[in-house]
Each structure stands twice: as C-alpha cells, then as structure tokens.
Design a protein around this motif. Structure first.
Motif, PDB file in Angstrom:
ATOM      1  N   ASN A   1       0.824  -1.210   0.000  1.00  0.00           N
ATOM      2  CA  ASN A   1       0.000   0.000   0.000  1.00  0.00           C
ATOM      3  C   ASN A   1       0.859   1.261   0.000  1.00  0.00           C
ATOM      4  OD1 ASN A   1      -2.344  -1.488  -0.073  1.00  0.00           O
ATOM      5  ND2 ASN A   1      -2.658  -1.436   2.139  1.00  0.00           N
ATOM      6  N   ASN A   2       1.981   1.223   0.696  1.00  0.00           N
ATOM      7  CA  ASN A   2       2.901   2.361   0.711  1.00  0.00           C
ATOM      8  C   ASN A   2       3.485   2.590  -0.692  1.00  0.00           C
ATOM      9  OD1 ASN A   2       4.370   4.480   1.732  1.00  0.00           O
ATOM     10  ND2 ASN A   2       5.918   3.203   2.699  1.00  0.00           N
ATOM     11  N   LEU A   3       3.833   1.509  -1.375  1.00  0.00           N
ATOM     12  CA  LEU A   3       4.361   1.618  -2.738  1.00  0.00           C
ATOM     13  C   LEU A   3       3.308   2.182  -3.691  1.00  0.00           C
ATOM     14  CD1 LEU A   3       6.353  -1.732  -2.960  1.00  0.00           C
ATOM     15  CD2 LEU A   3       7.316   0.569  -2.887  1.00  0.00           C
ATOM     16  N   VAL A   4       2.075   1.730  -3.541  1.00  0.00           N
ATOM     17  CA  VAL A   4       0.981   2.248  -4.371  1.00  0.00           C
ATOM     18  C   VAL A   4       0.800   3.745  -4.128  1.00  0.00           C
ATOM     19  CG1 VAL A   4      -1.533   2.186  -4.720  1.00  0.00           C
ATOM     20  CG2 VAL A   4      -0.240   0.054  -4.589  1.00  0.00           C
ATOM     21  N   SER A   5       0.823   4.132  -2.871  1.00  0.00           N
ATOM     22  CA  SER A   5       0.683   5.547  -2.511  1.00  0.00           C
ATOM     23  C   SER A   5       1.797   6.391  -3.127  1.00  0.00           C
ATOM     24  CB  SER A   5       0.678   5.688  -0.986  1.00  0.00           C
ATOM     25  OG  SER A   5       0.632   7.032  -0.611  1.00  0.00           O
ATOM     26  N   GLN A   6       3.027   5.905  -3.034  1.00  0.00           N
ATOM     27  CA  GLN A   6       4.164   6.631  -3.602  1.00  0.00           C
ATOM     28  C   GLN A   6       4.066   6.710  -5.128  1.00  0.00           C
ATOM     29  OE1 GLN A   6       6.852   8.281  -2.338  1.00  0.00           O
ATOM     30  NE2 GLN A   6       5.943   8.114  -0.331  1.00  0.00           N
TER      31      GLN A   6
ATOM     32  N   TYR B   1      10.162   7.797  -4.516  1.00  0.00           N
ATOM     33  CA  TYR B   1       9.585   6.509  -4.935  1.00  0.00           C
ATOM     34  C   TYR B   1      10.685   5.519  -5.309  1.00  0.00           C
ATOM     35  CZ  TYR B   1       7.423   3.143  -8.102  1.00  0.00           C
ATOM     36  OH  TYR B   1       7.047   1.992  -8.736  1.00  0.00           O
ATOM     37  N   ASN B   2      11.648   5.964  -6.111  1.00  0.00           N
ATOM     38  CA  ASN B   2      12.735   5.078  -6.547  1.00  0.00           C
ATOM     39  C   ASN B   2      13.542   4.570  -5.358  1.00  0.00           C
ATOM     40  OD1 ASN B   2      11.993   5.318  -9.222  1.00  0.00           O
ATOM     41  ND2 ASN B   2      13.487   6.905  -9.673  1.00  0.00           N
ATOM     42  N   THR B   3      13.768   5.434  -4.388  1.00  0.00           N
ATOM     43  CA  THR B   3      14.492   5.023  -3.184  1.00  0.00           C
ATOM     44  C   THR B   3      13.696   3.966  -2.434  1.00  0.00           C
ATOM     45  OG1 THR B   3      15.502   7.213  -2.990  1.00  0.00           O
ATOM     46  CG2 THR B   3      15.482   5.852  -1.003  1.00  0.00           C
ATOM     47  N   LEU B   4      12.398   4.184  -2.326  1.00  0.00           N
ATOM     48  CA  LEU B   4      11.539   3.256  -1.598  1.00  0.00           C
ATOM     49  C   LEU B   4      11.542   1.870  -2.231  1.00  0.00           C
ATOM     50  CD1 LEU B   4       9.515   3.298   0.815  1.00  0.00           C
ATOM     51  CD2 LEU B   4       7.723   3.610  -0.887  1.00  0.00           C
ATOM     52  N   ILE B   5      11.443   1.808  -3.561  1.00  0.00           N
ATOM     53  CA  ILE B   5      11.361   0.480  -4.196  1.00  0.00           C
ATOM     54  C   ILE B   5      12.699  -0.245  -4.228  1.00  0.00           C
ATOM     55  CG2 ILE B   5       9.370   1.115  -5.611  1.00  0.00           C
ATOM     56  CD1 ILE B   5      11.302   1.113  -8.049  1.00  0.00           C
ATOM     57  N   ARG B   6      13.780   0.454  -3.945  1.00  0.00           N
ATOM     58  CA  ARG B   6      15.097  -0.188  -3.944  1.00  0.00           C
ATOM     59  C   ARG B   6      15.538  -0.625  -2.557  1.00  0.00           C
ATOM     60  NH1 ARG B   6      19.364   3.248  -6.375  1.00  0.00           N
ATOM     61  NH2 ARG B   6      20.511   1.316  -6.311  1.00  0.00           N
ATOM     62  N   GLN B   7      14.869  -0.146  -1.513  1.00  0.00           N
ATOM     63  CA  GLN B   7      15.271  -0.476  -0.147  1.00  0.00           C
ATOM     64  C   GLN B   7      14.853  -1.907   0.204  1.00  0.00           C
ATOM     65  OE1 GLN B   7      13.316   2.629   2.064  1.00  0.00           O
ATOM     66  NE2 GLN B   7      15.125   3.924   2.066  1.00  0.00           N
ATOM     67  N   PHE B   8      15.767  -2.596   0.882  1.00  0.00           N
ATOM     68  CA  PHE B   8      15.476  -3.945   1.342  1.00  0.00           C
ATOM     69  C   PHE B   8      14.664  -3.837   2.622  1.00  0.00           C
ATOM     70  CE2 PHE B   8      16.380  -7.739   3.819  1.00  0.00           C
ATOM     71  CZ  PHE B   8      16.090  -8.724   2.881  1.00  0.00           C
ATOM     72  N   PRO B   9      13.671  -4.612   2.818  1.00  0.00           N
ATOM     73  CA  PRO B   9      13.101  -5.703   2.041  1.00  0.00           C
ATOM     74  C   PRO B   9      11.949  -5.282   1.123  1.00  0.00           C
ATOM     75  CG  PRO B   9      12.196  -5.793   4.247  1.00  0.00           C
ATOM     76  CD  PRO B   9      13.133  -4.607   4.198  1.00  0.00           C
ATOM     77  N   ARG B  10      11.656  -3.966   1.042  1.00  0.00           N
ATOM     78  CA  ARG B  10      10.564  -3.523   0.156  1.00  0.00           C
ATOM     79  C   ARG B  10      10.841  -3.866  -1.297  1.00  0.00           C
ATOM     80  NH1 ARG B  10      10.781   1.327   3.212  1.00  0.00           N
ATOM     81  NH2 ARG B  10       9.124   1.386   4.753  1.00  0.00           N
ATOM     82  N   ASN B  11      12.122  -3.961  -1.654  1.00  0.00           N
ATOM     83  CA  ASN B  11      12.444  -4.285  -3.049  1.00  0.00           C
ATOM     84  C   ASN B  11      11.876  -5.645  -3.450  1.00  0.00           C
ATOM     85  OD1 ASN B  11      14.265  -5.748  -1.485  1.00  0.00           O
ATOM     86  ND2 ASN B  11      15.989  -5.402  -2.854  1.00  0.00           N
TER      87      ASN B  11
ATOM     88  N   PHE C   1       5.395  -7.327  -7.384  1.00  0.00           N
ATOM     89  CA  PHE C   1       4.200  -6.679  -7.930  1.00  0.00           C
ATOM     90  C   PHE C   1       4.502  -5.733  -9.096  1.00  0.00           C
ATOM     91  CE2 PHE C   1       2.846  -8.003  -3.701  1.00  0.00           C
ATOM     92  CZ  PHE C   1       1.675  -8.664  -4.021  1.00  0.00           C
ATOM     93  N   GLY C   2       5.715  -5.738  -9.604  1.00  0.00           N
ATOM     94  CA  GLY C   2       6.039  -5.001 -10.822  1.00  0.00           C
ATOM     95  C   GLY C   2       6.187  -3.495 -10.674  1.00  0.00           C
ATOM     96  N   PHE C   3       6.556  -3.022  -9.501  1.00  0.00           N
ATOM     97  CA  PHE C   3       6.823  -1.591  -9.339  1.00  0.00           C
ATOM     98  C   PHE C   3       8.194  -1.308  -9.955  1.00  0.00           C
ATOM     99  CE2 PHE C   3       3.754  -2.394  -5.985  1.00  0.00           C
ATOM    100  CZ  PHE C   3       2.923  -1.291  -6.083  1.00  0.00           C
ATOM    101  N   GLU C   4       8.214  -0.413 -10.928  1.00  0.00           N
ATOM    102  CA  GLU C   4       9.459  -0.134 -11.645  1.00  0.00           C
ATOM    103  C   GLU C   4       9.934   1.284 -11.386  1.00  0.00           C
ATOM    104  OE1 GLU C   4       8.888  -1.071 -15.749  1.00  0.00           O
ATOM    105  OE2 GLU C   4       8.550  -3.197 -15.327  1.00  0.00           O
ATOM    106  N   ARG C   5      11.216   1.477 -11.579  1.00  0.00           N
ATOM    107  CA  ARG C   5      11.875   2.763 -11.381  1.00  0.00           C
ATOM    108  C   ARG C   5      11.276   3.811 -12.309  1.00  0.00           C
ATOM    109  NH1 ARG C   5      15.784   5.787 -13.459  1.00  0.00           N
ATOM    110  NH2 ARG C   5      17.210   6.836 -12.055  1.00  0.00           N
ATOM    111  N   LYS C   6      11.113   5.032 -11.804  1.00  0.00           N
ATOM    112  CA  LYS C   6      10.640   6.164 -12.605  1.00  0.00           C
ATOM    113  C   LYS C   6      11.843   6.978 -13.051  1.00  0.00           C
ATOM    114  CE  LYS C   6       6.354   5.158 -11.663  1.00  0.00           C
ATOM    115  NZ  LYS C   6       5.536   4.455 -12.609  1.00  0.00           N
ATOM    116  N   VAL C   7      11.733   7.560 -14.230  1.00  0.00           N
ATOM    117  CA  VAL C   7      12.843   8.353 -14.771  1.00  0.00           C
ATOM    118  C   VAL C   7      12.718   9.804 -14.306  1.00  0.00           C
ATOM    119  CG1 VAL C   7      13.191   6.883 -16.784  1.00  0.00           C
ATOM    120  CG2 VAL C   7      11.597   8.788 -16.926  1.00  0.00           C
TER     121      VAL C   7
END
Length: 199
Positions: free
Chosen positions: A30-35, A161-171, A177-183
């Motif tokens: 849910n945090n990833l979706v929000s970001q 957002y990019n920092t969040l999806i790269r942090q362990f264990p959120r990565n 769930f296919g959250f990808e890095r934003k440019v």
C-alpha cells in the motif's frame, strides 16, 4: 496432551509469524501504491503547467500577428511547435526515458520557437508597449517558472519513490508486484553551454 500443546504452540507461532508477514507485506504494498500515485500526481502537475503555456500561445501569436504581419515564418514556427508539444503526451504509469526525452524535445522546440518570437518582438516598440502583450508575456514568464517548480517536484517525488522500491526488504514486494523505477527530467543536450548573445 503435551505433544498437542507443543503442536498448538508451534502452529500459533507459525500462524502469528505468517500473519505479521502478511500485514507487513500489505502495508509495504500500500505504501508503494501511494508513492506511485504521488509520482503520477506530480507528473499531472507538470503536464498541467505545460498545457497552461500552450493555452497562452494562441493569444500571444494573435497579439503579435496584429503588429508583425510579415513575421509569418516565426509565427508559424511557434504554432507548429505548440501543436507538436500538445500532441506529445506520456502515460504517468509508464514513463520511460525515451518517452520523457521525446516529451522534452517537443517542449524544447516550443521554448526555442517562443524565444525566437521574443527576439522578433524587439523590433516592434508599439507591440512591446501593448498592454495585452505585456500581460501575456508576464503570464508566460510566470508559467515558465511554474514549469521549473513542477518539474523539480516531480523529480523529488520520483526520487522518493525510486528510493523506496530499492530499499530492502521492500524491493522484494516491489519486484513481486512489478513496481518499476521512474525516470527523472534531465538537462537537455547543450544546456551546460551558456547561450551566445550577439548584437
């Protein structure tokens, strides 16, 4: 009876651990979706201010046209660049480096066309004194500042957002769930060189 209570305790511990894991995963997701929605919202604001600029251009061109009828080539360049810029859009959920570069190129062409128009305007003192033109010019300058601010906000939101999806264990959740890095927005080619001013 002892084996039953040990089995029950083991079951409860495993169930408790799995329940904690489930709630952690749900919260992380849910945090990833929000970001990700924050990134999309920030992108919408970027598009909004670019659209504001595009909406000001027809009035600016009409005002200049009344004073500078023989500057047809410059006016047409502005209109064509505006058309191309408004047709180049990006889906905020699928922003790729190539699409962003294409978007920036179209917006850069419009900026260059507007800059050429402002140089042409210098030849017409009556136009420079026209109240409608002055108001449009002020709105356009304000919009350019808004564009800078919104692009910066987008980049900051994308970075978060990019920092969040790269942090362990959120990565792990992000990968599942296919959250990808934003440019990010990048400086255009040649931006490091100061513009040449010729008189």
């Amino acid at each position: 009876m002892k084996n039953l209570s040990k089995g029950l305790i083991t079951f409860l511990l495993i169930a408790g651990f799995l329940l904690l894991l489930f709630f952690w995963g749900m919260k992380s997701y849910n945090n990833l979706v929000s970001q990700e929605e924050s990134v999309s919202s920030a992108w919408s604001q970027v598009e909004n201010v670019y659209q504001r600029r595009a909406d000001l251009i027809p009035n600016l061109v009409a005002t200049v046209k009344g004073y500078a009828e023989h500057e047809r080539e410059t006016l047409e360049a502005v209109v064509n660049a505006r058309s191309k810029a408004t047709q180049t859009t990006i889906d905020p959920t699928n922003i790729t480096a190539e699409k962003l570069q294409e978007f920036q190129a179209a917006q850069g062409e419009l900026t260059n066309a507007l800059n050429r128009l402002m140089v042409v305007v210098e030849k017409y003192p009556d136009l420079k004194a026209n109240q409608n033109f002055l108001e449009l010019q002020a709105q356009l300058e304000g919009t350019e500042n808004r564009i800078t601010v919104e692009r910066q906000k987008f980049t900051e939101t994308a970075k978060s957002y990019n920092t969040l999806i790269r942090q362990f264990p959120r990565n792990i959740i992000a990968g599942l769930f296919g959250f990808e890095r934003k440019v990010y927005f990048e400086a255009q080619e040649g931006a490091q060189n100061a513009p040449k001013v010729e008189f």
